[in-house]
Design a protein around this motif. Sequence first.
Motif, PDB file in Angstrom:
ATOM      1  N   SER A 132      50.644  27.859  30.252  1.00  0.00           N
ATOM      2  CA  SER A 132      51.736  27.378  31.232  1.00  0.00           C
ATOM      3  C   SER A 132      52.297  28.867  31.780  1.00  0.00           C
ATOM      4  O   SER A 132      52.028  30.028  31.084  1.00  0.00           O
ATOM      5  CB  SER A 132      52.775  26.770  30.531  1.00  0.00           C
ATOM      6  N   LEU A 133      52.757  28.685  32.935  1.00  0.00           N
ATOM      7  CA  LEU A 133      53.415  29.925  33.536  1.00  0.00           C
ATOM      8  C   LEU A 133      54.443  29.297  34.580  1.00  0.00           C
ATOM      9  O   LEU A 133      54.400  27.834  34.861  1.00  0.00           O
ATOM     10  CB  LEU A 133      52.559  30.532  34.722  1.00  0.00           C
ATOM     11  N   VAL A 187      47.909  34.225  40.376  1.00  0.00           N
ATOM     12  CA  VAL A 187      47.612  33.486  38.961  1.00  0.00           C
ATOM     13  C   VAL A 187      46.470  33.541  38.633  1.00  0.00           C
ATOM     14  O   VAL A 187      45.596  33.117  39.676  1.00  0.00           O
ATOM     15  CB  VAL A 187      48.308  32.133  39.147  1.00  0.00           C
ATOM     16  N   THR A 188      45.962  33.976  37.653  1.00  0.00           N
ATOM     17  CA  THR A 188      44.472  33.958  37.089  1.00  0.00           C
ATOM     18  C   THR A 188      44.621  33.061  35.729  1.00  0.00           C
ATOM     19  O   THR A 188      45.273  33.339  34.849  1.00  0.00           O
ATOM     20  CB  THR A 188      43.811  35.316  36.692  1.00  0.00           C
ATOM     21  N   VAL A 189      43.566  31.908  35.694  1.00  0.00           N
ATOM     22  CA  VAL A 189      43.453  31.102  34.692  1.00  0.00           C
ATOM     23  C   VAL A 189      42.000  31.239  34.136  1.00  0.00           C
ATOM     24  O   VAL A 189      40.855  30.966  34.912  1.00  0.00           O
ATOM     25  CB  VAL A 189      43.717  29.567  35.111  1.00  0.00           C
ATOM     26  N   SER A 190      42.058  31.693  32.935  1.00  0.00           N
ATOM     27  CA  SER A 190      40.723  32.132  32.415  1.00  0.00           C
ATOM     28  C   SER A 190      40.169  30.875  31.634  1.00  0.00           C
ATOM     29  O   SER A 190      40.933  29.932  31.050  1.00  0.00           O
ATOM     30  CB  SER A 190      40.785  33.197  31.648  1.00  0.00           C
ATOM     31  N   SER A 191      38.899  30.729  31.493  1.00  0.00           N
ATOM     32  CA  SER A 191      38.382  29.128  30.733  1.00  0.00           C
ATOM     33  C   SER A 191      38.013  29.819  29.302  1.00  0.00           C
ATOM     34  O   SER A 191      38.166  30.970  28.969  1.00  0.00           O
ATOM     35  CB  SER A 191      37.199  28.963  31.488  1.00  0.00           C
ATOM     36  N   PRO A 231      41.105  26.551  35.156  1.00  0.00           N
ATOM     37  CA  PRO A 231      40.695  27.687  36.027  1.00  0.00           C
ATOM     38  C   PRO A 231      40.630  27.557  37.625  1.00  0.00           C
ATOM     39  O   PRO A 231      40.882  28.413  38.364  1.00  0.00           O
ATOM     40  CB  PRO A 231      39.276  27.766  35.485  1.00  0.00           C
ATOM     41  N   GLU A 232      40.553  26.204  37.940  1.00  0.00           N
ATOM     42  CA  GLU A 232      40.943  25.958  39.625  1.00  0.00           C
ATOM     43  C   GLU A 232      42.096  26.225  40.047  1.00  0.00           C
ATOM     44  O   GLU A 232      42.547  25.987  41.292  1.00  0.00           O
ATOM     45  CB  GLU A 232      40.287  24.648  39.763  1.00  0.00           C
ATOM     46  N   GLY A 278      50.527  35.842  36.789  1.00  0.00           N
ATOM     47  CA  GLY A 278      49.795  36.417  35.790  1.00  0.00           C
ATOM     48  C   GLY A 278      48.642  35.957  35.305  1.00  0.00           C
ATOM     49  O   GLY A 278      47.965  35.189  35.926  1.00  0.00           O
ATOM     50  N   LEU A 279      48.042  36.548  34.104  1.00  0.00           N
ATOM     51  CA  LEU A 279      46.749  35.920  33.473  1.00  0.00           C
ATOM     52  C   LEU A 279      47.177  35.090  32.377  1.00  0.00           C
ATOM     53  O   LEU A 279      47.842  35.347  31.515  1.00  0.00           O
ATOM     54  CB  LEU A 279      45.846  37.119  32.916  1.00  0.00           C
ATOM     55  N   VAL A 280      46.620  33.742  32.195  1.00  0.00           N
ATOM     56  CA  VAL A 280      46.886  32.748  31.399  1.00  0.00           C
ATOM     57  C   VAL A 280      45.495  31.979  31.015  1.00  0.00           C
ATOM     58  O   VAL A 280      44.662  31.867  32.042  1.00  0.00           O
ATOM     59  CB  VAL A 280      47.808  31.995  31.751  1.00  0.00           C
ATOM     60  N   GLN A 281      45.176  31.659  29.622  1.00  0.00           N
ATOM     61  CA  GLN A 281      44.309  30.836  29.412  1.00  0.00           C
ATOM     62  C   GLN A 281      44.303  29.329  29.747  1.00  0.00           C
ATOM     63  O   GLN A 281      45.723  28.934  30.132  1.00  0.00           O
ATOM     64  CB  GLN A 281      43.916  30.939  27.812  1.00  0.00           C
TER      65      GLN A 281
END
Length: 118
Positions: free
Chosen positions: A17-18, A114-118, A87-88, A10-13
């Motif tokens: 955690s995921l 998995v998307t990690v936004s900055s 983000p990486e 999913g999307l997380v900042q």
Amino acid sequence: QMQLVESGGGLVQAGGSLTLSCTASRSIGSIYRMGWYRQAPGKERERVASIVTADNINYLDSVLGRFTISRFNANNTVILQMNNLKPEDTGDYFCRAKLSKLSSVEVWGQGTHVTVSS
């Protein structure tokens, strides 16, 4: 043929955690090695973490101390707990089963993103 199904992406900042889950269609008790791999856009697939037993675990250097892999043979499940995400860490995450130590036979799941936004 065993099937692997991943979930939990999913999307997380950044800093979040995921928990990724990989559930097998049959018992994983006899499976030699279970692992999580990821592939970022434009990059090659890389091994994030793998587990043979609780005493035989390997992690990618960049996730050491942040990710934890666990296998639950009774539930046919492998978990990747991801903390302090960056983000990486963004990419498609795949579960892999190496059926035996001496054989090259392996099974892959379809992946979860998995998307990690900055």
